[in-house]
Design a protein around this motif. Structure first.
Motif, mmCIF file in Angstrom:
data_model
loop_
_atom_site.group_PDB
_atom_site.id
_atom_site.type_symbol
_atom_site.label_atom_id
_atom_site.label_comp_id
_atom_site.label_asym_id
_atom_site.label_seq_id
_atom_site.Cartn_x
_atom_site.Cartn_y
_atom_site.Cartn_z
ATOM 1 N N GLY A 81 54.231 24.208 31.254
ATOM 2 C CA GLY A 81 54.634 24.876 32.578
ATOM 3 C C GLY A 81 53.605 25.592 33.591
ATOM 4 N N ALA A 82 54.157 26.009 34.755
ATOM 5 C CA ALA A 82 53.149 26.498 35.654
ATOM 6 C C ALA A 82 52.321 27.855 34.942
ATOM 7 N N ALA A 83 51.145 27.875 35.323
ATOM 8 C CA ALA A 83 50.276 28.857 34.729
ATOM 9 C C ALA A 83 49.119 29.134 35.663
ATOM 10 N N SER A 84 48.539 30.097 35.246
ATOM 11 C CA SER A 84 47.206 30.200 36.354
ATOM 12 C C SER A 84 45.858 30.497 35.503
ATOM 13 N N ARG A 85 44.933 30.133 36.251
ATOM 14 C CA ARG A 85 43.602 30.138 35.708
ATOM 15 C C ARG A 85 42.949 31.571 35.512
ATOM 16 N N GLU A 86 42.224 31.944 34.632
ATOM 17 C CA GLU A 86 41.257 33.060 34.534
ATOM 18 C C GLU A 86 40.291 32.860 35.813
ATOM 19 N N THR A 87 40.189 33.903 36.554
ATOM 20 C CA THR A 87 39.422 33.839 37.841
ATOM 21 C C THR A 87 38.147 34.491 37.595
ATOM 22 N N ASP A 88 37.710 35.288 36.432
ATOM 23 C CA ASP A 88 36.398 35.850 36.491
ATOM 24 C C ASP A 88 35.655 34.711 35.813
ATOM 25 N N THR A 89 34.241 34.900 36.246
ATOM 26 C CA THR A 89 33.148 33.901 35.816
ATOM 27 C C THR A 89 32.405 34.681 34.679
ATOM 28 N N MET A 90 31.615 34.120 34.118
ATOM 29 C CA MET A 90 30.743 34.609 32.816
ATOM 30 C C MET A 90 29.351 35.325 33.084
ATOM 31 N N GLU B 32 34.083 54.099 43.120
ATOM 32 C CA GLU B 32 35.314 54.459 42.155
ATOM 33 C C GLU B 32 34.986 54.020 40.556
ATOM 34 N N LYS B 33 35.764 54.424 39.860
ATOM 35 C CA LYS B 33 35.871 53.484 38.576
ATOM 36 C C LYS B 33 37.093 53.008 38.480
ATOM 37 N N ARG B 34 37.065 51.770 38.087
ATOM 38 C CA ARG B 34 38.604 51.062 38.054
ATOM 39 C C ARG B 34 38.652 50.443 36.890
ATOM 40 N N ASN B 35 39.961 50.291 36.110
ATOM 41 C CA ASN B 35 40.034 49.596 34.916
ATOM 42 C C ASN B 35 40.631 48.204 35.239
ATOM 43 N N LEU B 36 39.716 47.430 34.558
ATOM 44 C CA LEU B 36 40.058 45.867 34.601
ATOM 45 C C LEU B 36 40.149 45.171 33.291
ATOM 46 N N ALA B 37 41.066 44.474 33.238
ATOM 47 C CA ALA B 37 41.162 43.486 31.984
ATOM 48 C C ALA B 37 40.195 42.437 32.002
ATOM 49 N N GLN B 38 39.034 42.468 30.952
ATOM 50 C CA GLN B 38 38.034 41.787 31.091
ATOM 51 C C GLN B 38 37.896 41.359 29.496
ATOM 52 N N TRP B 39 36.886 40.099 29.629
ATOM 53 C CA TRP B 39 36.644 39.465 28.228
ATOM 54 C C TRP B 39 35.272 40.087 27.732
ATOM 55 N N SER C 112 32.814 39.356 31.343
ATOM 56 C CA SER C 112 33.548 39.233 32.610
ATOM 57 C C SER C 112 32.838 39.496 33.742
ATOM 58 N N ARG C 113 32.579 38.766 34.857
ATOM 59 C CA ARG C 113 32.244 39.159 36.142
ATOM 60 C C ARG C 113 33.196 38.518 37.098
ATOM 61 N N GLN C 114 33.574 39.571 38.106
ATOM 62 C CA GLN C 114 34.355 39.096 39.206
ATOM 63 C C GLN C 114 33.445 38.497 40.128
ATOM 64 N N ARG C 115 32.785 37.501 40.171
ATOM 65 C CA ARG C 115 32.020 36.708 41.051
ATOM 66 C C ARG C 115 32.288 35.039 41.144
#
Length: 807
Positions: A480-489, A182-189, A419-422
RNA sequence: GCCGGAGUGGCGGAACGGCAGACGCGAUGGAUUCAAAAUCCAUUGUCCGCAAGGGCGUGUGGGUUCGAGUCCCACCUCCGGCACCA
């Protein structure tokens, strides 16, 4: 008689290392030569396909050193990437562990090859001390608006719960499990490489020492085209869509429009029409196909939306189609179709029985389909009679007057999705804060290091997202509390600047020191596979220009001279681990030695071409080296006598080969370099079989060893030392040929009659045309062919050829 | 499909628009050897011919040229890239 290659090769590998022969520092007193082979992915085994590449770079390093250059030839590792991650998913072995073990193995292979690298500058992209500068680079781009986040589709396997590379999608299905993708839309750099499109294109003109084919591919990849962008209204809807065309001059020939299946307007267009069901089915099918499959489709397919567009120039209503040959990623995702002037539109029009209106007069002799040539504009109202450029100008002016469009430049080049989801890649140094939004990690907190994970298997998100205590952080801005970007380059980011890092590899304060880069940059030679001709080279050029713009790089282009070598093929396929046809070099090192293998790799074919591996070649080059060894070590029955023709022939051949070898190395004709050396060895054999004089032999043999040094360094070094000519051949100067010895006094002239070779005759090299003709006409064979006929013309190219044309 | 390449003996290949097949592999014959390996020598595009010699020959079909493997046009086949393999 074979020489002991194992002992000799081990000895010289030790000496090169212990004496630091290839260790290089900046030295303003000598000209520099910066020589780089694309750093490899550490796949563990160096196969003979790699050996070919590294033999080339090694030969150049050694040759340039002998020519007096201060040569830098470093090596490093493109050590992030999918293979190690896949191995980790399968076996649970940490990629760092497997990759570092493989690096150790490959280094051992390089040593056995006798590779002249400066290992003190080794870099590896998975090293935090390296990738912190990837992150720094990202932040520099981000600060200047050149790194941004946007949504983009990815290939998604619903069963494996993971993003797939295009190459992992086979016939629209996941390569591993066969599930439909499938094609999925993701927010990427993205990196905004399109901002550099013009410079990347224009500067290609300066790269004279690049292969034309690579420059052409880059030009086409960037794909700058000038045309127009304008809006087309839709009948019965308060909506319009924008199209881009390179041929606005043909607008009167628009007989239909096509939208990409993903076009945002599609939903509104089809809903409620009688074609809705059919259109939806088509869109779902199209979404499964990769871009290549969509474009490769032999026959164009599409579906009518049930809606009509209105041609703004003449008010004509034309049907709107959805078709997958239009891509959302290029232009506006919608086109005006002019079948008269575009073959794809023509094919589509024929298939769906749509009108075809010609707007360019093809002349009376044209019987083809779409006409792409030049001709006066017809059937086009106020554009009639104008040529292409005139009509373009006129219509663009009209579109601008009407306020519905404008002239526009369109690039095929898209922004670089990094962006790579790796897991096994460089973390993107960004934090998402519920209060502040996207916040960059401050530079003094770099590197953001990769966390340990328990399981590398994908579970619907980047493996990093599962490491909750790593993801959870504080916002650098508000605390404040925040979260890291989880994609790699993308690993192409790592490889886009590593050649800068080599110039200053241990710098903890900066990506590199400008002064060092000023000494070494740009690369004088860059070598790599033609498969990198577009992406890697384009990204590296982009990053170099960016580093120049921020005042760091002294150059706008990184690679002065580029060489792309062919692949090694076995059993009809590129040699690669995945194809299972790799040939490891070990048995050649064992049986014949690195020098024989190197020589055969050079000899196997033109470096630019693919080469087919043939097992039986290495014994041949070993035989050659054995003969040279024997000549240099056996006792010969030398005689005392005055110089004669034999001596002259040996010296002349030696210098001719020296000239040829020098020129061939300069031109990268390494295969003929080796054949020339082999021929010379044959001449030596003949000389030694007559009445050889020691002084002549020694003089010629000395040149022979020097010429052999870059290609077969171990045996050459040993012979050099044994014969008392010096202790380290690598530091000896490359010899120069004596032009007076090279010149030939007599030449074999070919005599042709009507272009066919009928005889040959030896003539003085400085023979005149008249004399040549007289000599040729004197030959019995030639007279036999000419007698009784009229010589209509004589073409004399003394001293090589003369041609008698009979009437 | 689009972009970029490549097609020459049994094989890898060589050849500034000027001798097609250098150099090497393999094969065949010979020398050496008790024998083999190694080494050395010779032959090796193809067809006709006893030979001398000649015809044909660089993926296919055309063209340019005194002359084309090389330049131009069309086609066929194979390879690389096509944006998440590197």
């Amino acid at each position: 008689m074979s020489y002991d290659h194992k002992a000799i090769e081990a000895k010289w590998q030790d000496r090169w290392e212990s004496e630091g022969v290839f260790h290089t520092t900046e030295d303003s007193t000598r000209p520099k030569f910066y020589n780089v082979a694309m750093y490899p992915y550490p796949s563990g085994e160096l196969h003979i396909g790699h050996v070919r590449n590294y033999t080339y770079i090694d030969l150049i390093t050694r040759y340039k050193m002998m020519q007096g250059f201060n040569v830098l030839s470093p090596m490093g590792w493109d050590s992030f990437g999918l293979p190690a991650e896949n191995l980790a998913i399968e076996t649970g072995i940490h990629p760092k562990v497997s990759v570092e073990a493989q690096i150790t193995r490959m280094k051992e292979h390089f040593r056995k090859l006798g590779a002249a690298f400066d290992w003190s500058r080794e870099v590896a992209s998975h090293d935090p001390a390296y990738y912190r500068w990837d992150q720094w680079l990202f932040l520099e781009l981000y600060d200047r608006g050149l790194a941004y986040k946007a949504t983009a589709p990815v290939n998604w396997c619903p069963k494996d719960q993971t993003v797939l590379a295009n190459e992992q999608v086979v016939d629209g299905a996941c390569e591993r499990c066969g599930t439909l993708v499938e094609k999925r839309n993701l927010a990427q750099w993205f990196f905004k490489i399109t901002d550099y499109a013009d410079r990347l294109l224009d500067d290609l003109d300066e790269l004279d020492d690049w292969p034309d084919r690579v420059r052409t591919m880059q030009r086409n990849w960037i794909g700058r085209s000038a045309g127009a962008r304008f809006r087309i209204p839709i009948k019965d809807l308060a909506a319009s869509f924008e199209v881009f065309t390179t041929r606005p001059d043909t607008i009167f020939g628009m007989t239909f429009c096509v939208l990409a299946p993903e076009h945002p307007l599609v939903e509104e267009l089809i809903s409620g029409t009688e074609h809705e069901v059919e259109a939806r089915e088509y869109i779902v099918r199209a979404a499964r196909e990769s871009e290549i499959e969509r474009l490769a489709e032999g026959e164009k397919t599409g579906v009518f939306t049930g809606r009509f567009a209105i041609n703004p120039v003449n008010g004509k209503e034309v049907p709107i189609f959805i078709a997958d040959y239009v891509l959302m990623g290029y232009g506006t995702g919608a086109i005006m179709a002019v079948p008269g002037q575009d073959q794809r539109d023509w094919d589509f029009a024929v298939k769906y029985e749509l009108d075809i209106v010609r707007t360019v007069d093809a002349g009376p002799d044209w019987y083809g389909e779409a006409f792409l040539g030049e001709g006066p504009t017809i059937n086009s109202g106020f554009l009639d009679g104008l040529d292409r450029e005139g009509a373009k100008e006129r219509i663009i002016a009209w579109l601008e007057e009407q306020g519905i469009g404008e002239g526009a430049i369109q690039y095929r080049l898209r922004d670089w999705l990094i962006s790579r989801q790796r897991y096994w890649g460089c973390p993107i140094p960004m934090v998402e804060c519920p209060e502040c939004g996207l916040v960059p990690v401050p530079r003094d907190r770099l590197p953001v290091t990769l966390p340990e994970v328990e399981d590398y298997a994908p579970k619907g998100r980047s493996p990093l997202a599962a490491v909750e205590d790593w993801v959870a952080t504080t916002c650098p801005r508000c605390g404040g509390a925040a979260s890291r970007e989880t994609d790699t380059m993308d690993t192409f980011v790592d490889s886009s600047w590593y050649y800068f890092r080599y110039t200053d590899p241990h710098n903890d304060d900066a990506i590199f020191d400008r002064a060092k880069a000023e000494y070494w940059m740009p690369l004088d030679q860059y070598i790599g596979g033609v498969e990198h001709a577009i992406l890697h080279l384009l990204y590296a050029r982009f990053v170099t220009k960016f580093l120049f713009d921020i005042g760091l790089s002294p150059v706008t282009e990184p690679f002065m001279r580029m060489f792309t070598q062919g692949m090694l093929v076995k059993d009809g396929a590129k040699m690669s681990k995945s194809k299972g046809n790799v040939v490891p070099p070990d048995r050649y090192y064992q049986e014949y030695g690195a020098d024989a293998l190197r020589l055969f790799e050079l000899f196997v074919g033109p470096p630019t071409d693919d080469a087919v591996w043939n097992d039986s070649g290495v014994p041949g080059t070993k035989r050659f080296l054995d003969r040279v060894w024997k000549m240099g070590t056996a006792t010969h029955s030398f005689v005392e006598r005055d110089p004669n023709d034999d001596d002259a022939v040996l010296m002349a051949e030696t210098h001719r080969v020296l000239k040829r070898v020098t020129e061939d190395i300069n031109r990268f004709h390494f295969n003929t370099t080796v054949s020339s050396l082999m021929s010379l060895a044959n001449v030596f054999q003949e000389y030694l079989g007559r009445s050889p004089v020691e002084k002549t032999f020694d003089e010629a043999y000395r040149v022979m060893i020097l010429m052999l040094a870059p290609a077969a360094p171990h045996v050459a070094h040993e012979l050099w030392e044994m014969r008392g000519m010096g202790s380290m051949l690598a530091n000896e100067p490359w010899p120069e040929w004596d032009e007076s010895l090279v010149a030939e006094s007599t030449v074999t002239m070919v005599v042709q009659v009507n272009g066919k070779v009928r005889d040959r005759v030896d003539v003085p090299a400085d023979i005149t045309a008249e004399e040549a003709e007289r000599v040729a006409l004197d030959l019995d064979k030639v007279r036999g062919w000419i007698d009784g006929a009229v010589v209509r013309k004589v073409i004399a190219r003394p001293p090589t050829v003369i041609n008698f044309v009979l009437g």
